[in-house]
Every structure is written in structure tokens, then in C-alpha cells.
Design an enzyme around this catalytic site. Structure first.
Site, PDB file in Angstrom:
ATOM      1  N   ASN A 131      28.599  -2.329  33.309  1.00 35.67           N
ATOM      2  CA  ASN A 131      27.759  -3.440  32.849  1.00 35.67           C
ATOM      3  C   ASN A 131      26.964  -3.995  34.027  1.00 35.67           C
ATOM      4  O   ASN A 131      27.510  -4.228  35.103  1.00 35.67           O
ATOM      5  CB  ASN A 131      28.666  -4.530  32.266  1.00 35.67           C
ATOM      6  CG  ASN A 131      27.912  -5.545  31.434  1.00 35.67           C
ATOM      7  OD1 ASN A 131      26.827  -5.987  31.808  1.00 35.67           O
ATOM      8  ND2 ASN A 131      28.480  -5.909  30.298  1.00 35.67           N
ATOM      9  N   HIS A 170      27.261   0.529  20.209  1.00 36.82           N
ATOM     10  CA  HIS A 170      27.998   0.568  21.476  1.00 36.82           C
ATOM     11  C   HIS A 170      29.191  -0.369  21.424  1.00 36.82           C
ATOM     12  O   HIS A 170      29.292  -1.223  20.548  1.00 36.82           O
ATOM     13  CB  HIS A 170      27.090   0.163  22.638  1.00 36.82           C
ATOM     14  CG  HIS A 170      26.773  -1.306  22.680  1.00 36.82           C
ATOM     15  ND1 HIS A 170      25.916  -1.916  21.788  1.00 36.82           N
ATOM     16  CD2 HIS A 170      27.217  -2.301  23.496  1.00 36.82           C
ATOM     17  CE1 HIS A 170      25.823  -3.211  22.059  1.00 36.82           C
ATOM     18  NE2 HIS A 170      26.607  -3.485  23.094  1.00 36.82           N
TER      19      HIS A 170
HETATM   20  O1  LIG Z   1      27.660  -8.083  24.692  1.00 33.43           O
HETATM   21  P1  LIG Z   1      27.227  -9.079  25.693  1.00 33.43           P
HETATM   22  O2  LIG Z   1      25.779  -9.353  25.596  1.00 33.43           O
HETATM   23  O3  LIG Z   1      27.686  -8.806  27.086  1.00 33.43           O
HETATM   24  O4  LIG Z   1      27.940 -10.489  25.335  1.00 33.43           O
HETATM   25  C1  LIG Z   1      28.658 -10.736  24.178  1.00 33.43           C
HETATM   26  O5  LIG Z   1      30.011 -10.342  24.328  1.00 33.43           O
HETATM   27  C2  LIG Z   1      30.747 -11.017  25.347  1.00 33.43           C
HETATM   28  C3  LIG Z   1      32.182 -10.553  25.296  1.00 33.43           C
HETATM   29  O6  LIG Z   1      32.788 -10.810  24.066  1.00 33.43           O
HETATM   30  C4  LIG Z   1      30.663 -12.536  25.181  1.00 33.43           C
HETATM   31  O7  LIG Z   1      31.233 -13.165  26.324  1.00 33.43           O
HETATM   32  C5  LIG Z   1      29.220 -13.010  25.035  1.00 33.43           C
HETATM   33  O8  LIG Z   1      29.202 -14.394  24.750  1.00 33.43           O
HETATM   34  C6  LIG Z   1      28.557 -12.226  23.900  1.00 33.43           C
HETATM   35  O9  LIG Z   1      27.217 -12.612  23.752  1.00 33.43           O
END
Ligand SMILES: O=P(O)(O)O[C@H]1O[C@H](CO)[C@@H](O)[C@H](O)[C@H]1O
Ligand SMILES: O=P(O)(O)O[C@H]1O[C@H](CO)[C@@H](O)[C@H](O)[C@H]1O
Lengths: 350, 350
Positions: free
Chosen positions: A76, A165
Site C-alpha cells: 500500500n 481487490h
Molecule cells: O481501502 P482504503 O482506501 O485504504 O481505506 C478503507 O479501508 C481502511 C481499512 O478498513 C479504512 O481505515 C478506511 O477508513 C477505508 O476508507
């Protein structure tokens, strides 16, 4: 008056975390004039040159996503957890307790095509996803106490990218939910000499009230203590402890089960059904390598937010945040609807 | 490398429920292409003849809302909890625990005008709201173990009616959150012979890192263990145990504090700031009438969902649901922004 679970408010205990859920079955009748979810566009292109998860597209940090053909995993770009991080200073004030958090965060694409989802992928393609989960888990579990594989699907669940994903966040510590589960499963085992979820599977099979899908290797139920309207648990029937001890056949049956469950979800409100899901199994890493995992049973949990239609969701707000979880239809009612809806043919294919 | 809380991921313990929160301060930089909140219309009419919470309008069940002039309280037409309900049968299977739930649910309008909110009401009008909270609490606490006063504000927090109002749900039992708090506060008191939150207030005043508003009677802080981005606690500095033991002066200062805090919230992103908020104090009802409340301190908690702007919220999804709470900016950063933003003049009045 005789108590009828489908009519009278009551509480149910979640034995996995010790918390009660308030069940208010008579409440689904109320009118809704609050926020509506936007319908998710079904019209995504197979390839979107601006989407960094698509094969060949350059991510904001300049790295190019390769021309992958099945799954693709990368770190990430904005990880919540990182591997090397200074340790916070010790302090013994109980009101200002701070602890280290190391780990890493990966993104795993399920498929090169942006316009697919698990229910519209083939079972063979889902097997590839499961195999990738396992190979990631093999690598990460050697090092980390907890490897959380999870999928946020749909804008309603905070998913910021429509490409199919999931994410894998690894932690140097046991997070709250697994920690509670670890304690509860262990206590149950100490008393009953059986894994709690093995007993639970057995009793759900006897009662036949909350079952959604049942096959030789897997059971899908709306748990007795479900908090989200159409929450389900997908539980191993083979005393599996972790995702990496599945046989090839169990993996293939898992792919079929996932396809069937997510097809049912999509067909329920004729939309790409949003949810967060993830896997829970015995803790890992050097710390847990020699501990017994006898009390654990591998399972996945699905938390979908929709309540009454593609556009009306359940909000976990005021009372839920301040007091306790609350649900508006019984788990038995939710299970019946999921059991009855078609799980073989996806509504887009009809 | 030296540990710096505003840069390095770490965990913090919430001593009120024993759960850890993952703090990932470096993560606010990531781009957002997910769901955007719709801007709340500021253009609500003072009176909406189709809104059942407005004076003189007939509700769907045929009952007419009176021509009220300050606050107005009525029984929810679709209550989650009801007073008379059969008791579920006993059973001793630990996996299928079910318990009774009696109670009632009320709706309380803050003001006859639909286009006002607490920050745009006068302090005198907010005093009337507080007095009504107290008179409701006096009545309901005689009977029920827990009286949860809470406000869901804004569509993002599941509020289905824009008229300024809150809800009061009374329970014949202690719900999960208050139950956990009860245990933790009691244990702290047993060890330290002081209410935990009195000690906490004192130390926050010494540290001056997380304070948003400070006056003689009340302290507003972003708690050290806050999970929502701009979560705050509004804590009594007078050893109050429950909302109905406030003096007239404390109530007036509370009105000023609420007005200032909610004005800061609205000014932060120049919008009607959504949140869920509610009051926690010592349990009530016949069951707790003779128990000591020495370990309790009256406080309100605000859970606002917005993260980066009026349209980008924090989602508590995948990792948060399956593993643990996670936040993207530190409580100290949130407190600084709330401290610095204007709390006297509302952006609509500028
Ligand atoms: O998938 P992203 O954009 O990293 O983020 C998403 O999943 C994360 C993990 O559950 C959360 O903390 C974020 O608030 C949500 O928007
Ligand atoms: O205000 P309403 O419409 O009754 O309902 C709202 O608050 C309730 C209590 O927090 C929640 O259970 C609902 O999900 C939410 O939509």
C-alpha cells in the site's frame, strides 16, 4: 403473552466477544426518509487507464502496475502500518497507555479486469484468489502475530477503488477483536474440551434456522448474535485452524461457497452488494508458533450494511455507538431471505 | 530514531472500555477517490408542512404534533424498545444466550423551527434543551437502569429527519458500553480512590495538549484514545454523577460550552457538522439506586464522522470491524485544529 423472537425485542449474546446485541424485529416497518445510497455503477469499463489498480497503469508514486494476468499484490502506498518504527517510551500512567505497532499493508487485486467482482468471476478464478491469500498468509504469518485479510466492497463500505481487490494488514500484536476472540475461544475450550465454533456448527446444523449455505466443507450462517442486517459467518467444518491448512478440495469448495454467497447477496437487492469481509483464524508469528490453536476454527465474517434495499442501509450511530449494537430484523429472518434467494445465477446474467 | 507521536504509528489504550486504538498519523496524506458526502442543504425552511416534527403537522399514525414553542417530547412511533414485552425462555446453552430487553424510546425536538441547530440556537434556548433532558431523565431514571440521551445529527449519521431533535432510549438493563465503563471506572476507583475521569481532567489540564474548551464547570478534550477523527469528550469538572445533579449555573455554562463546541465543529469544514453525541453518567433505576456512584463522572461524547472536509468522512469498515479501531490523525492534531477554529461566531453569521 408468549415470547416470539420474530416479534418481541430481546438481547442476544455474542459468545466470541462477550457483547450483547439488541434485536428489535418489529422495527423494520418504520418509514425511511434519511440518506440513500447511490447505486453503484454497473457500467465500469474492463480497463480504466486512470485507475492505478489496472494492469499497466502508473500509480501516483510513479511505480507502474505490471501487466498482471491473475492476481497482483503490492505494498500500500499509504500504509497504516510500517515495518520499522521507533518504539514509544514506556510510561505507567494507566490513563495514557501507549504501545508499539509494527506491521505492513498490502493491496491484492483479484483480477486484471475492473468490471468483475467475486460473484461474477468463475470458481477457477476465485481459487486463484484463495491460493494467493494462502501464499501471502504463509509469508506474513511467519513474522506477524496477526495477518488480517479483508475486503471492503462498495463505496458504502469506504472502498475508494472499484477495481476488485482486498487488503492484507499484518500486525506485530493481536488487535482488539482477535484478542477478545482468543480469550473467549480459549475459555470455552478449557470448559468444554471442544472448539466453540465446532460446537456451534453442529448445533446450527441441528436447528436448521439460520443456515444460508451448507456443503461438505463449509457452513454459512447468519449467526445467532449477528449485528449487521445480513451479516454471515462462513465456517470451516474440517477443524481448520488457519487459511493455510486448507486442502485443494477444501479450497475449491470454498471458491464455490464464496461465489454462491456473494451471488445471493447481489441478487437480494439486485445490486453489487457492498460489504466488509475478512478472515479470522489462530494467531501466528514467533509469539504464537508454539501455542496451542486447538480452540480455534477458521472462519470468515461478512458485514454488509444494506438493510431494506440497494439504497437504504443500516446506520450504526447514536445508540449503537454510545450503548450497544442494535438490529432491526432477526437473524432467522435474514437467513431465510438469503437461503431463498438464488445463489446459482447472478441477476446480471438473467 | 526517536519516537514522535505525530509521525509514527502506535496504539493507545481506551481505559474506559479496555480497547486499543491504532493511530496512523502519516496516513492523512493519501488521496481519496471514494464516496463523498452530499452537502447538507442549509436552505431548510423554518416550517415544513410535510415534516412530522414541525408544530401542527400530523404524523403518519394520525397523531398531530402540537403547536409547541420550546421543546417537545413524544414516544417514538417505531420504538426499538417497549415497556411490556414477554420474557424469553431461559436456556443454559452458552452459544444461544438470550435475555429480556424492556424500555422505551422518545423523540425530543429542540426547537419549533426546522432550520435551527444547537450552534445556531441561543444559549437561553439551549438551556431549555438541557432542562428538558433533566426532566426526562428524572422521570425515566426512576424506572430504568440506563437512560441514553443521544443526538444523531446529519444524514451521514443516519439521521432521518433534519428537524433539530434528539432521542432518549431507556433500558431495563445496562447496555454493553455503559457496562464496560461501569466495570472499568469501578476498578480504577478501587485502586486509586478517585474517579478516573476526575484524574483524567486534572492531567489533561496539566498537559495542555488535547484541550478544546476549558471553563470553570466543563472541560472539552479530544481524548487521548479518541477513535473518530474529531471525537471529543465534554466532562464535568464538578464531580457530577448524572445530568440531573447539575446546578443552574452549571447548566448555563453547559449551554455555552455546547454552543461553542458545535460552532467550532460547523466552522471547521464550513458545514452543518454531522455527529452522534450522547450522555454517560452513573446507572439508575431501582437496581442501582443504592449502589455507590462515587466512581462516575458525568460526561458527553461526540462522535463526528468527517475526516478531511465536509465531503470526506472516515469509514469504520474492514480493518476496523474485523480487527480494531484505527485513526488517521493524532488526537493532539485534531485538538489543535478545534482549539484554533473560531467558537464564537458561526460561519453562517459572518
Ligand atoms: O481501502 P482504503 O482506501 O485504504 O481505506 C478503507 O479501508 C481502511 C481499512 O478498513 C479504512 O481505515 C478506511 O477508513 C477505508 O476508507
Ligand atoms: O433516528 P432514527 O431514524 O430512529 O434511526 C437512527 O438512529 C438509531 C439509533 O441510533 C439507529 O438505530 C438507526 O440505524 C438510525 O438510522
Amino acid at each position: 403473552m408468549q415470547f416470539v423472537a420474530s416479534e418481541h425485542p430481546h438481547r442476544r449474546l455474542n459468545p466470541l466477544n462477550g457483547q450483547w446485541v439488541l434485536v428489535c424485529p418489529h422495527r423494520t416497518q418504520r418509514p425511511w426518509s434519511g440518506q440513500q445510497e447511490k447505486a453503484q455503477k454497473n457500467e465500469l469499463p474492463e480497463f480504466d487507464p486512470t485507475n492505478p489498480l489496472c494492469p499497466g497503469v502508473t500509480r501516483p508514486n510513479g511505480i507502474q502496475t505490471p501487466e498482471y494476468e491473475s492476481t497482483y499484490v503490492f505494498e500500500n502506498d499509504f500504509p497504516a502500518l510500517v515495518e520499522v518504527v521507533p518504539v514509544p517510551p514506556n510510561n505507567d500512567d494507566p490513563l495514557f497507555q501507549i504501545a508499539p505497532a509494527r506491521g505492513n499493508c498490502r493491496v491484492m487485486c483479484f483480477h486484471p479486469k475492473s468490471n468483475l467482482t467475486l460473484p461474477t468471476m468463475s470458481a477457477a478464478e476465485i481459487v486463484v484468489v484463495i491460493d494467493e491469500w494462502i501464499s501471502q498468509f504463509n509469508e506474513l504469518s511467519a513474522k506477524y502475530a496477526w495477518v488480517q485479510i479483508f475486503e471492503n466492497k462498495g463505496a458504502a463500505m469506504g472502498c475508494s477503488n472499484p477495481h476488485p481487490h482486498c487488503q492484507i494488514w499484518s500486525c506485530s500484536f493481536l488487535p482488539t477483536e482477535p484478542q477478545l476472540k482468543q480469550e473467549r475461544l480459549r475459555a470455552y475450550y478449557a470448559t468444554n474440551e471442544r472448539p466453540m465454533l465446532a460446537d456451534y456448527v453442529e448445533r446450527e446444523l441441528q436447528r436448521q434456522e439460520r443456515i444460508v449455505i451448507e456443503n461438505r466443507d463449509w457452513l454459512v450462517v447468519v449467526p445467532f448474535w449477528a449485528t449487521w442486517p445480513f451479516e454471515t459467518m462462513l465456517i470451516s467444518r474440517n477443524n481448520n485452524k488457519r487459511i493455510n491448512d486448507l486442502t485443494a478440495e477444501q479450497r475449491y469448495n470454498l471458491a464455490l461457497t464464496i461465489k454462491e454467497l456473494t451471488t445471493k447477496y447481489d441478487n437480494l437487492f439486485q445490486c453489487s452488494f457492498p460489504y466488509s469481509m475478512g478472515w479470522h483464524g489462530a494467531p501466528t508469528g514467533p509469539e504464537h508458533a508454539h501455542a496451542s490453536s486447538a480452540h480455534w476454527t477458521l472462519h470468515a465474517i461478512y458485514y454488509p450494511p444494506l438493510l431494506r434495499s440497494a439504497s437504504v442501509r443500516k446506520f450504526m450511530v447514536g445508540f449503537e455507538l454510545l450503548a450497544m449494537a442494535q438490529r432491526d430484523l432477526t437473524p432467522e429472518q435474514a437467513a431465510q431471505r438469503l437461503r431463498e434467494v438464488d445463489g446459482k445465477c447472478h441477476y446480471l446474467e438473467k
